[in-house]
Scaffold this motif. Sequence first.
Motif, PDB file in Angstrom:
ATOM      1  N   ASN A  16      -2.642   9.263   0.090  1.00  0.00           N
ATOM      2  CA  ASN A  16      -1.487   9.895   0.730  1.00  0.00           C
ATOM      3  C   ASN A  16      -0.885   8.938   1.765  1.00  0.00           C
ATOM      4  OD1 ASN A  16       0.294  11.454   2.256  1.00  0.00           O
ATOM      5  ND2 ASN A  16      -0.980  13.289   2.134  1.00  0.00           N
ATOM      6  N   PRO A  17       0.409   8.604   1.640  1.00  0.00           N
ATOM      7  CA  PRO A  17       1.030   7.666   2.597  1.00  0.00           C
ATOM      8  C   PRO A  17       0.932   8.123   4.048  1.00  0.00           C
ATOM      9  CG  PRO A  17       2.447   8.011   0.696  1.00  0.00           C
ATOM     10  CD  PRO A  17       1.344   9.015   0.586  1.00  0.00           C
ATOM     11  N   ASP A  18       0.853   9.438   4.257  1.00  0.00           N
ATOM     12  CA  ASP A  18       0.782   9.952   5.622  1.00  0.00           C
ATOM     13  C   ASP A  18      -0.566   9.663   6.283  1.00  0.00           C
ATOM     14  OD1 ASP A  18       3.348  10.948   5.347  1.00  0.00           O
ATOM     15  OD2 ASP A  18       2.663  12.939   4.701  1.00  0.00           O
TER      16      ASP A  18
ATOM     17  N   MET B  78      -2.486   6.884   5.328  1.00  0.00           N
ATOM     18  CA  MET B  78      -2.816   5.493   5.047  1.00  0.00           C
ATOM     19  C   MET B  78      -2.544   4.608   6.258  1.00  0.00           C
ATOM     20  SD  MET B  78      -1.223   3.209   1.952  1.00  0.00           S
ATOM     21  CE  MET B  78       0.432   3.676   2.481  1.00  0.00           C
TER      22      MET B  78
ATOM     23  N   ILE C  74      -1.284   1.347   7.782  1.00  0.00           N
ATOM     24  CA  ILE C  74      -0.375   0.253   7.411  1.00  0.00           C
ATOM     25  C   ILE C  74      -0.829  -1.005   8.153  1.00  0.00           C
ATOM     26  CG2 ILE C  74       2.012  -0.517   7.310  1.00  0.00           C
ATOM     27  CD1 ILE C  74       1.409   2.047   5.730  1.00  0.00           C
TER      28      ILE C  74
ATOM     29  N   THR D 135      -5.343  -1.856  -1.028  1.00  0.00           N
ATOM     30  CA  THR D 135      -4.005  -1.711  -0.438  1.00  0.00           C
ATOM     31  C   THR D 135      -3.107  -2.840  -0.934  1.00  0.00           C
ATOM     32  OG1 THR D 135      -4.989  -0.730   1.543  1.00  0.00           O
ATOM     33  CG2 THR D 135      -2.716  -1.539   1.722  1.00  0.00           C
TER      34      THR D 135
ATOM     35  N   GLU E 222       5.754   0.102   6.126  1.00  0.00           N
ATOM     36  CA  GLU E 222       5.180   1.232   5.399  1.00  0.00           C
ATOM     37  C   GLU E 222       5.916   1.499   4.084  1.00  0.00           C
ATOM     38  OE1 GLU E 222       7.501   4.911   7.618  1.00  0.00           O
ATOM     39  OE2 GLU E 222       5.474   4.368   8.261  1.00  0.00           O
ATOM     40  N   ASN E 223       7.188   1.110   3.997  1.00  0.00           N
ATOM     41  CA  ASN E 223       7.955   1.357   2.779  1.00  0.00           C
ATOM     42  C   ASN E 223       7.535   0.456   1.625  1.00  0.00           C
ATOM     43  OD1 ASN E 223       9.576   3.355   3.990  1.00  0.00           O
ATOM     44  ND2 ASN E 223      10.901   1.767   4.890  1.00  0.00           N
TER      45      ASN E 223
ATOM     46  N   THR F 156       4.248  -0.592   1.291  1.00  0.00           N
ATOM     47  CA  THR F 156       2.786  -0.558   1.260  1.00  0.00           C
ATOM     48  C   THR F 156       2.300   0.685   0.511  1.00  0.00           C
ATOM     49  OG1 THR F 156       2.686  -1.702   3.389  1.00  0.00           O
ATOM     50  CG2 THR F 156       0.689  -0.594   2.645  1.00  0.00           C
ATOM     51  N   SER F 157       1.333   0.500  -0.356  1.00  0.00           N
ATOM     52  CA  SER F 157       0.696   1.608  -1.076  1.00  0.00           C
ATOM     53  C   SER F 157      -0.801   1.319  -1.176  1.00  0.00           C
ATOM     54  CB  SER F 157       1.298   1.782  -2.476  1.00  0.00           C
ATOM     55  OG  SER F 157       1.102   0.609  -3.247  1.00  0.00           O
TER      56      SER F 157
END
Length: 480
Positions: A238-240, A242, A244, A269, A466-467, A469-470
């Motif tokens: 979940n990006p929220d 994660m 960064i 990552t 963050e945009n 990054t996954s």
Amino acid sequence: MSEQLWGQDIEQVRDLARTFDRSAQNLDAARQLIDGAVLGFDGWGANVDEMRDMWSGDLAPSLTHAADALRTAGDKAAQNADDQQETTDSYSGGSPFAGASASGSVQAGNPFAGASAEGSGEAESDGGVLDWFGDQVSDGAGWLSDSASDLGGWLSDAGSAIGGSFGSLGDAGGQLWDATGGSILDGRWPRTTEMIASGLLFGGSLVNAALTAGTAGQVDLQLFDDGDPYAGDPQPVNPDTMTIPNDIEDLTQSVTDAYGAGDGTVRVTTIDTPEGPRVIVSVPGTESWNPATGDNPMDLTGNLVTAGGGTSTMTRAVELAMQNADIPPGAEVMLVGHSQGGMTVADLVSDSGFVSEYNVTNAMTFGSPIDSNRIDPGVNVLEVQHQSDVVPRLDLGDSRAPFLPGSPDSGSNHTDLTLDNPGSWYDATANHSHKEYTDSLSSSTDPGLTAYEQQLRDSGFLSGNENSTSAVDVHVGREN
């Protein structure tokens, strides 16, 4: 019209009687043989007692009962053959296959029916014996089939357990040789830590093999059995939640995140940059100290294999996790690990083939004993430890065995960083905590740390975007 009488083939009936008797003897011999195997070996424990009770209370008496039934049937067949012979000899026609009685008939083809002065009454009685025997044979066949299936399954499980325990012992013996005599033959002096860790692994494996074999496979604790690796499918993070990566303490925080994602989790990552993807692999440390191995390879056994100079299931599982994560071709890769995770990282980047295949450019360990690793010189390494953290000193500075002269070989290309203790010097838990390392790094102004962090930023590992990054989590495990 003359009366035609038919009887039984006397020799076939006698052969049948002998077959019954031999079968009874074979069952008796089998029972005695299994008696010796089950009751004679030196074993103990609840499983062993249950096996002995099942044999003595159920299986052995059933075999005896079946043997007695066969013996009784054989005696009856032999007696009827004798009666038939008597009748044949006294019949005026003299045919060896003719039977006579006062009533003028004999049951055809029934080895348990014989001629007599009363004829039909005897035949009825013998028919009851045949029915009884048929029931006994049917019951016995069913029991033998079920018992053979149960015994086959038990023997298969026992054989697998015993074979596995001796396989592990062989692996441990091979590692001990590599850490001692094999090392010398390869032109490298044995290392103290490798010898100690390999010796402990071999001793534990020896105990496990003796225990498993001594209980005929009924007690299989799988002590120090490193098994085989596997890795699951990647699960998106979940990006929220994660982290960064923006600075170097974020790298240690990602390892903490992997700890929190569940036992046996490796986090991968990916940061998309104008120069291409950058991938950070975060590897936690030991999560179990139980010598009996299970699914999670982040345990005591994995530590002993890696510290002893071997390639652990944990190391191979992390590589499988990277394969499953579908790292983009050409991506620059950095590995970060705490404690055992750092040992795993160092083990991987000591393999030039692995470094080349995954384009590994950087590695970072904290709280890890990695001085004995010959890390590929193309990998830029940061090694971090608290001043009184005992764990990173377990390699004894790559010291040679104490009876050997000289000093240790020079280590691979490292940036070494020693941080102040987060608490008292004797607080081993705090000094080794992955969370405390994050706090210590955030407050450090060490020039070496600053230079290494800048190199990571220039390489794109610390973008803070963050945009772009996954992350995915991959469960790694051990198959026993």
